[in-house]
Write a protein that holds these residues in place. Structure first.
Motif, PDB file in Angstrom:
ATOM      1  N   VAL A  82      -2.415  -5.401  -3.963  1.00  0.00           N
ATOM      2  CA  VAL A  82      -1.875  -4.380  -3.070  1.00  0.00           C
ATOM      3  C   VAL A  82      -2.016  -4.883  -1.641  1.00  0.00           C
ATOM      4  O   VAL A  82      -3.137  -5.083  -1.154  1.00  0.00           O
ATOM      5  CB  VAL A  82      -2.597  -3.037  -3.245  1.00  0.00           C
ATOM      6  CG1 VAL A  82      -1.934  -1.971  -2.377  1.00  0.00           C
ATOM      7  CG2 VAL A  82      -2.592  -2.617  -4.710  1.00  0.00           C
ATOM      8  N   THR A 112      -6.783  -3.763  -5.425  1.00  0.00           N
ATOM      9  CA  THR A 112      -6.484  -5.141  -5.809  1.00  0.00           C
ATOM     10  C   THR A 112      -7.549  -5.674  -6.753  1.00  0.00           C
ATOM     11  O   THR A 112      -8.746  -5.619  -6.450  1.00  0.00           O
ATOM     12  CB  THR A 112      -6.398  -6.037  -4.564  1.00  0.00           C
ATOM     13  OG1 THR A 112      -5.277  -5.616  -3.769  1.00  0.00           O
ATOM     14  CG2 THR A 112      -6.235  -7.496  -4.944  1.00  0.00           C
ATOM     15  N   LEU A 161      -1.155   3.368  -4.278  1.00  0.00           N
ATOM     16  CA  LEU A 161      -2.072   2.238  -4.369  1.00  0.00           C
ATOM     17  C   LEU A 161      -2.626   1.846  -3.003  1.00  0.00           C
ATOM     18  O   LEU A 161      -1.949   1.971  -1.976  1.00  0.00           O
ATOM     19  CB  LEU A 161      -1.368   1.046  -5.013  1.00  0.00           C
ATOM     20  CG  LEU A 161      -1.223   1.167  -6.534  1.00  0.00           C
ATOM     21  CD1 LEU A 161      -0.149   0.240  -7.063  1.00  0.00           C
ATOM     22  CD2 LEU A 161      -2.554   0.884  -7.217  1.00  0.00           C
ATOM     23  N   ALA A 170       0.842  -1.192   0.000  1.00  0.00           N
ATOM     24  CA  ALA A 170       0.000   0.000   0.000  1.00  0.00           C
ATOM     25  C   ALA A 170       0.880   1.246   0.000  1.00  0.00           C
ATOM     26  O   ALA A 170       1.896   1.308   0.705  1.00  0.00           O
ATOM     27  CB  ALA A 170      -0.913  -0.003   1.207  1.00  0.00           C
TER      28      ALA A 170
END
Length: 123
Positions: A121, A92, A87, A14
């Motif tokens: 992620v 995901t 992200l 992340a």
């Protein structure tokens, strides 16, 4: 018939970033099509993420990724890219590159699809 090929997916933490690319493998020029990136998470419908017109002059983004993702194209290199920054785990999904004549946000408007590339992620 247009065959699209995605690349660049993977596993990222992340806050990290990834860049996805889409090109054609069928000898057809990607410049003939508006290109969209759409994604599908487990148990969810495929949804529009970002799109770009044939010339690149018009782009559109889904609200949750605005300011984090950027779509661009280089018709001379036959490539459309999706730069994904900051992200989040909710990003995901399997990401698909798809082609249509006129830029659209609904998946049903896209005629040709790649096989997808997985983005994961981790939190």
């Amino acid at each position: 018939q247009v065959q699209l090929v995605e690349s660049g997916g993977g596993l990222v933490q992340a806050g990290g970033f990834l860049s996805l690319s889409c090109t054609t493998s069928s000898g057809r020029s990607i410049s003939s099509y508006a290109i969209g990136w759409l994604r599908q998470s487990p148990g969810k419908e495929r949804r529009f993420v970002a799109g770009i017109s044939r010339s690149g002059s018009v782009t559109d983004y889904e609200d949750s990724i605005k300011g984090r993702f950027s779509i661009s194209r280089d018709n001379a290199k036959n490539t459309v890219s999706l730069q994904m920054n900051t992200l989040k785990p909710e990003d995901t999904a399997v990401y698909y590159c798809a082609a249509t004549r006129i830029l659209a946000v609904t998946p049903e408007r896209y005629v040709y699809w790649g096989q997808g590339t997985r983005v994961t992620v981790s939190s």
